[in-house]
Design a protein around this motif. Structure first.
Motif, PDB file in Angstrom:
ATOM      1  N   UNK A 106       1.436   4.997   3.723  1.00  0.00           N
ATOM      2  CA  UNK A 106       2.240   4.453   2.615  1.00  0.00           C
ATOM      3  C   UNK A 106       2.006   2.955   2.473  1.00  0.00           C
ATOM      4  N   UNK A 107       1.953   2.252   3.619  1.00  0.00           N
ATOM      5  CA  UNK A 107       1.765   0.803   3.582  1.00  0.00           C
ATOM      6  C   UNK A 107       0.369   0.443   3.068  1.00  0.00           C
ATOM      7  N   UNK A 108      -0.613   1.282   3.378  1.00  0.00           N
ATOM      8  CA  UNK A 108      -1.982   0.999   2.967  1.00  0.00           C
ATOM      9  C   UNK A 108      -2.228   1.363   1.504  1.00  0.00           C
ATOM     10  N   UNK A 109      -1.402   2.249   0.946  1.00  0.00           N
ATOM     11  CA  UNK A 109      -1.643   2.740  -0.420  1.00  0.00           C
ATOM     12  C   UNK A 109      -1.671   1.632  -1.469  1.00  0.00           C
ATOM     13  N   UNK A 110      -0.690   0.674  -1.462  1.00  0.00           N
ATOM     14  CA  UNK A 110      -0.765  -0.390  -2.487  1.00  0.00           C
ATOM     15  C   UNK A 110      -2.046  -1.206  -2.392  1.00  0.00           C
ATOM     16  N   UNK A 111      -2.499  -1.491  -1.177  1.00  0.00           N
ATOM     17  CA  UNK A 111      -3.728  -2.254  -1.017  1.00  0.00           C
ATOM     18  C   UNK A 111      -4.919  -1.496  -1.565  1.00  0.00           C
ATOM     19  N   UNK A 112      -4.923  -0.193  -1.354  1.00  0.00           N
ATOM     20  CA  UNK A 112      -6.016   0.640  -1.862  1.00  0.00           C
ATOM     21  C   UNK A 112      -6.005   0.664  -3.395  1.00  0.00           C
ATOM     22  N   UNK A 138      -9.359  -4.178   6.475  1.00  0.00           N
ATOM     23  CA  UNK A 138      -8.945  -3.428   5.293  1.00  0.00           C
ATOM     24  C   UNK A 138      -7.448  -3.164   5.178  1.00  0.00           C
ATOM     25  N   UNK A 139      -6.698  -3.182   6.268  1.00  0.00           N
ATOM     26  CA  UNK A 139      -5.311  -2.750   6.206  1.00  0.00           C
ATOM     27  C   UNK A 139      -4.334  -3.916   6.065  1.00  0.00           C
ATOM     28  N   UNK A 140      -3.253  -3.745   5.279  1.00  0.00           N
ATOM     29  CA  UNK A 140      -2.209  -4.760   5.218  1.00  0.00           C
ATOM     30  C   UNK A 140      -1.424  -4.806   6.527  1.00  0.00           C
ATOM     31  N   UNK A 141      -0.570  -5.818   6.676  1.00  0.00           N
ATOM     32  CA  UNK A 141       0.091  -6.101   7.945  1.00  0.00           C
ATOM     33  C   UNK A 141       0.902  -4.919   8.464  1.00  0.00           C
ATOM     34  N   UNK A 142       1.753  -4.326   7.630  1.00  0.00           N
ATOM     35  CA  UNK A 142       2.607  -3.232   8.098  1.00  0.00           C
ATOM     36  C   UNK A 142       1.771  -2.056   8.600  1.00  0.00           C
ATOM     37  N   UNK A 143       0.682  -1.766   7.887  1.00  0.00           N
ATOM     38  CA  UNK A 143      -0.176  -0.652   8.288  1.00  0.00           C
ATOM     39  C   UNK A 143      -0.882  -0.953   9.607  1.00  0.00           C
ATOM     40  N   UNK A 144      -1.261  -2.210   9.815  1.00  0.00           N
ATOM     41  CA  UNK A 144      -1.910  -2.578  11.083  1.00  0.00           C
ATOM     42  C   UNK A 144      -0.976  -2.370  12.261  1.00  0.00           C
ATOM     43  N   UNK A 145       0.265  -2.804  12.109  1.00  0.00           N
ATOM     44  CA  UNK A 145       1.224  -2.677  13.206  1.00  0.00           C
ATOM     45  C   UNK A 145       1.527  -1.209  13.488  1.00  0.00           C
ATOM     46  N   UNK A 146       1.731  -0.415  12.433  1.00  0.00           N
ATOM     47  CA  UNK A 146       1.958   1.017  12.632  1.00  0.00           C
ATOM     48  C   UNK A 146       0.745   1.665  13.290  1.00  0.00           C
ATOM     49  N   UNK A 147      -0.447   1.281  12.851  1.00  0.00           N
ATOM     50  CA  UNK A 147      -1.673   1.820  13.446  1.00  0.00           C
ATOM     51  C   UNK A 147      -1.810   1.427  14.904  1.00  0.00           C
TER      52      UNK A 147
END
Length: 243
Positions: A232-238, A147-156
């Motif tokens: 923030x990174x996940x918000x556009x994908x959502x 579910x998460x975009x790349x930037x959100x995955x790395x931060x997570x």
């Protein structure tokens, strides 16, 4: 002097749980201590299952081979984690577990654990809790990958690593990643280049800082900032998913 008042209650609970579990195992069972160094296998796929292992120190990765013969990092393990649960079903270990630095594992024969559990039921409770945490971690990891975009995955991923250290009473403001960029990408389902770009964006936003001595050494001024960046990174994908 250690400042215990600054440790959050939930974190202190995790530190105490791991400490108490290791003491229980030590007091109740014959344990074989095994020192491993970077690249050493704890066990390998296909080996007959006899022992469960508990991490006493160090960092470990669980590796599967894909159908094409490529290594796939499918799990990370820290102090207090159980290893070898993948061997319970079929009597053979289903993957490789490899040390990412110098560490120590405790080998516990499964038959001895079951016998000792009759005298000390808390041992079986400890094992079941370890299984439950492993299932929860696998579920959360798959959810993130799907579910998460790349930037959100790395931060997570960085937040997960920092939280794992905190739960073991270790500092989180500066961490040493025991994985290469390629291994992180392998674990997160991304390319090395994508991981590097995401880390660079985190650094430009001052969410992380690279230490001078090496790109694996990362300063995290505020762990909470990783979560904010991830959101923030996940918000556009959502937003896209809603349309």
């Amino acid at each position: 002097m250690e400042n215990t008042t600054s440790i959050p209650t939930e974190t202190q609970t995790s530190v105490n749980r791991i400490r108490d579990m290791l003491h229980l195992l030590q007091d109740s069972l014959p344990i074989q201590r095994k020192i491993v160094r970077t690249g050493d296998p704890v066990y390998q796929v296909g080996q007959p299952f006899q022992c469960l292992y508990v991490v006493n120190s160090g960092f470990f990765k669980m590796v599967n081979l894909s159908n094409e013969g490529r290594e796939q990092v499918v799990g990370l393990h820290f102090k207090g984690d159980w290893l070898g649960l993948d061997g319970l079903a079929n009597g053979k270990y289903g993957c490789d577990v490899v040390a990412m630095d110098t560490g120590e594992v405790w080998a516990i024969r499964y038959d001895a654990l079951i016998q000792a559990s009759i005298r000390t039921p808390a041992l079986l409770t400890t094992l079941h809790q370890g299984m439950s945490r492993e299932l929860t971690r696998d579920h959360d990891s798959m959810l993130s990958l799907c579910t998460l975009p790349a930037d959100a995955r790395v931060a997570g991923f960085l937040r997960y690593w920092a939280d794992a250290l905190a739960q073991r009473g270790l500092r989180t403001d500066q961490i040493t990643l025991r994985m290469t960029r390629a291994e992180i990408g392998n674990y997160l389902g991304m390319t090395l280049e994508t991981v590097s770009r995401s880390l660079s964006r985190l650094a430009r936003g001052d969410v992380i800082r690279f230490c001078e001595k090496g790109r694996r050494d990362i300063q995290i001024p505020r762990v909470e900032a990783l979560t904010a960046f991830m959101n923030r990174a996940a918000a556009p994908a959502a937003a896209v998913a809603l349309h």
